[in-house]
Scaffold this active site. Structure first.
Site, PDB file in Angstrom:
ATOM      1  N   THR A 135      12.934 -39.756  21.878  1.00  0.00           N
ATOM      2  CA  THR A 135      12.573 -39.081  23.113  1.00  0.00           C
ATOM      3  C   THR A 135      13.810 -38.934  23.977  1.00  0.00           C
ATOM      4  O   THR A 135      14.601 -39.865  24.111  1.00  0.00           O
ATOM      5  CB  THR A 135      11.461 -39.826  23.873  1.00  0.00           C
ATOM      6  OG1 THR A 135      11.279 -39.170  25.120  1.00  0.00           O
ATOM      7  CG2 THR A 135      11.770 -41.286  24.105  1.00  0.00           C
ATOM      8  N   GLU A 149       6.289 -42.485  23.428  1.00  0.00           N
ATOM      9  CA  GLU A 149       6.112 -43.943  23.359  1.00  0.00           C
ATOM     10  C   GLU A 149       4.654 -44.358  23.155  1.00  0.00           C
ATOM     11  O   GLU A 149       4.368 -45.500  22.838  1.00  0.00           O
ATOM     12  CB  GLU A 149       6.611 -44.593  24.668  1.00  0.00           C
ATOM     13  CG  GLU A 149       8.107 -44.523  24.896  1.00  0.00           C
ATOM     14  CD  GLU A 149       8.563 -43.224  25.586  1.00  0.00           C
ATOM     15  OE1 GLU A 149       7.872 -42.195  25.447  1.00  0.00           O
ATOM     16  OE2 GLU A 149       9.616 -43.257  26.246  1.00  0.00           O
ATOM     17  N   TRP A 195      12.545 -31.330  26.955  1.00  0.00           N
ATOM     18  CA  TRP A 195      13.300 -31.983  28.019  1.00  0.00           C
ATOM     19  C   TRP A 195      14.680 -31.379  28.221  1.00  0.00           C
ATOM     20  O   TRP A 195      15.360 -31.020  27.269  1.00  0.00           O
ATOM     21  CB  TRP A 195      13.507 -33.472  27.700  1.00  0.00           C
ATOM     22  CG  TRP A 195      12.268 -34.280  27.754  1.00  0.00           C
ATOM     23  CD1 TRP A 195      11.664 -34.897  26.693  1.00  0.00           C
ATOM     24  CD2 TRP A 195      11.466 -34.592  28.901  1.00  0.00           C
ATOM     25  NE1 TRP A 195      10.540 -35.570  27.121  1.00  0.00           N
ATOM     26  CE2 TRP A 195      10.400 -35.400  28.459  1.00  0.00           C
ATOM     27  CE3 TRP A 195      11.549 -34.271  30.249  1.00  0.00           C
ATOM     28  CZ2 TRP A 195       9.422 -35.891  29.321  1.00  0.00           C
ATOM     29  CZ3 TRP A 195      10.570 -34.751  31.111  1.00  0.00           C
ATOM     30  CH2 TRP A 195       9.527 -35.552  30.645  1.00  0.00           C
TER      31      TRP A 195
END
Ligand code: ADP
Length: 550
Positions: free
Chosen positions: A180, A325, A440
């Site tokens: 991530t 997560e 992101w």
């Protein structure tokens, strides 16, 4: 005492036995390909034998850089049930992130789509990829390439036995891995064990989760390189449902066609995808009558989208929240039965929230004073979460573990309220990052890139709301006195485009005299965000080819 370990293998075993002729359909560069669970299981067996032949040991990491198709799906069961770890890599990341990720994970074998091969070719000569012993190209024939040694997927599995003697695995055998880039700094690896994926799958099947059944036709649009396509390849198999994989970079027309032709009942992806489909449907006819539910997550689902699907197409949108997560399903916005007779506005108000915690998980909301905030729909704080499919640590990142966990709790970085009925609503993000079209963008990295420029005195990057992409980056730059602003704008944008994917480039570079600061001297982005919270600033400014999902 106890049973056998919670592993993925029985899900496929059952589907192949009970639903042997249920189809797996895949849109590829060569057109639609299809086979059934029986055929799929045979291919998975061949893949496991091929892995053994290639010298993959249990515990080794096997990476994929692939879109959503049946070949990728074969690795989803083939690799973890073999005892190795499936590491899905996001091809939309900047090159230096991909290098870091492969080096950190020490991937031994790497599957890559023919259409994405340039992404890996660009980094293949880096010492960071020295752990990779073999490349396998999925899709079409292997093009001329610097990848070495390289073979194509069909040759890799061809000729191998379709039966494989599957090993007994443990609950905590690593099965999956996904990085991530959510927060600042280097991407962080999240490992999924067999039992994490098992637990996530079982929760997904429940009515409080996504309620999958064997009659469903499930099309994951969310990429399989994002948190296991939100676990759907596993949960659809556990249900014995038909799978539909939309292939490389599907356009709204491709999605509409697949829904129509394959009778898709359930699909899922980020808001940008569904806004695109709604726009397409305005201009084009498509029969969506088979479609019952869409899960929207990754970014907040706009209430207007939920309403439009409901009112125009009789499709129920389930708004869901999760993280890499959390494997990722954490909350889903189902209405409680007592709300059935509420008027539509009150119902939409609930359904627009991120929803109710999935069964099996626990969360708490921690306020600034460190205490838990009450569930009154107004007080807010950071959401902490824990449970069987929530990771307890990042892979080899002690400093990140220190910052992001407190005992068993994962600190999500999401600021939420919870109402009296337990509906979670995200109201802000404590982490300083920008999420555009479900991907992101690191504001910190962009700021560093801007400030590396000689004529930039100070710079900060802020996420500004955007109708289509949810957020887009806008740079605020204090130029060194006497600098030509137009030249500087072109200069900084050109250097960002060189180092980062095109869609990372800020939509606007706004010149200011000073970056507002907090009392402690930190950049006060809130002030800038509030001042420039204006759609017109970025509306329409994103070039079509800058789309992160394209
Ligand atoms: P994914 O994009 O698959 O959800 P990531 O780990 O990349 O996983 O991103 C997780 C973060 O995305 C969350 O912490 C939250 O900030 C944001 N997010 C996820 N779902 C939603 C949602 N429904 N509404 C608002 N933000 C969301």
């Amino acid at each position: 005492m106890g049973g056998t370990a919670q592993t993925l293998r029985p899900f496929l075993w059952r589907a192949a036995k009970l639903h042997s002729d249920t189809e797996i359909v895949s849109r590829t560069g060569r057109g639609i390909e299809r086979y059934d669970y029986e055929g799929y299981e045979r291919r998975v067996g061949q893949l496991a034998n091929a892995l053994a032949d290639a010298g993959i040991d249990s515990g080794d990491r096997v990476a994929t850089v692939c879109w959503n198709h049946h070949w990728h799906f074969e690795t989803y069961f083939g690799v973890p049930s073999y005892g190795a770890q499936l590491h899905t890599i996001n091809p939309l990341l900047p090159d230096h992130h991909v290098e870091y990720i492969v080096e950190n994970a020490e991937d031994k074998l790497l599957f890559v789509d023919a259409s994405l091969i340039e992404k890996i070719e660009a980094v293949a000569d880096s010492p960071s990829l020295s752990s990779v012993e073999q490349y396998v190209v999925m899709g079409d024939a292997v093009p001329e390439t610097n990848l070495d040694p390289v073979t194509d997927y069909e040759s890799f599995v061809e000729g191998h036995d379709t039966e494989y003697d599957w090993p007994s695995l443990e609950d905590d055998t690593p099965a999956g891995m996904c990085y991530t880039s959510g927060t600042t700094g280097k991407p962080k690896g999240v490992e999924y064990t067999q039992s994490m994926l098992w637990g996530h799958t079982m929760a997904t099947l429940t009515p409080q989760g996504l309620e999958f059944d064997e009659s469903d036709v499930i099309m994951p649009v969310v990429p399989m390189f994002h948190v296991n396509a939100w676990g759907m390849p596993y949960s659809a198999t556990a249900a014995g449902a038909k799978h539909v994989y939309p292939g490389p970079a599907p356009e709204p027309a491709d999605l509409a066609k697949l829904i129509e032709e394959e009778g898709v009942t359930f699909t899922a992806g980020v808001p940008t995808v569904w806004l695109g489909l709604l726009e397409y449907l305005e201009e084009n006819d498509a029969d969506l009558s088979s479609l019952e539910r869409i899960v929207i997550g990754g970014s907040a689902a706009p209430e207007a989208v939920i309403r439009q699907f409901d009112e125009k197409y009789d499709v129920e949108v389930l708004h869901a929240w999760g993280m890499t997560e959390t494997s990722p399903i954490g909350t889903v916005s189902h209405l409680k039965s007592k709300m059935d007779d509420w008027d539509a506005d009150r119902q939409y108000e609930k359904r627009g929230k991120q929803g109710l915690i999935a069964p099996g998980l626990e969360f708490k909301v921690v306020g600034d004073d460190g205490g838990e905030v009450p569930w009154n729909g107004e007080d807010f704080g950071e959401m902490y979460i824990k449970g069987p499919w929530v990771t307890q640590e990042y892979f080899e990142r002690p400093e990140a573990n220190e910052a992001d966990f407190e005992g068993e709790w994962l600190k999500t970085g999401d600021v939420v309220t919870v109402d009296e009925e337990g509906y979670v609503q995200i109201v802000d993000r404590a982490k300083d990052v920008i999420k555009s079209g479900g991907e992101w963008i690191s504001s910190l990295e962009l700021e560093n890139a801007l400030m590396a420029h000689d004529d930039v005195a100070e710079a900060t990057v802020v996420g500004v709301p955007h109708e289509r992409w949810q957020e887009r980056p806008v740079a605020f730059v204090v130029p060194v006195e006497g600098t030509d602003e137009d030249e500087l704008r072109e200069g900084v944008l050109a250097s960002i485009r060189e180092e980062y994917p095109r869609w990372w480039a800020p939509d606007e570079v706004v010149f200011i005299d000073e970056v507002p600061k907090t009392a402690t001297g930190k950049f006060d982005k809130k002030v800038l965000r509030e001042e420039y919270d204006d759609q017109s600033l970025v509306e329409g400014a994103v070039p079509e080819d800058a789309a992160p999902d394209e």
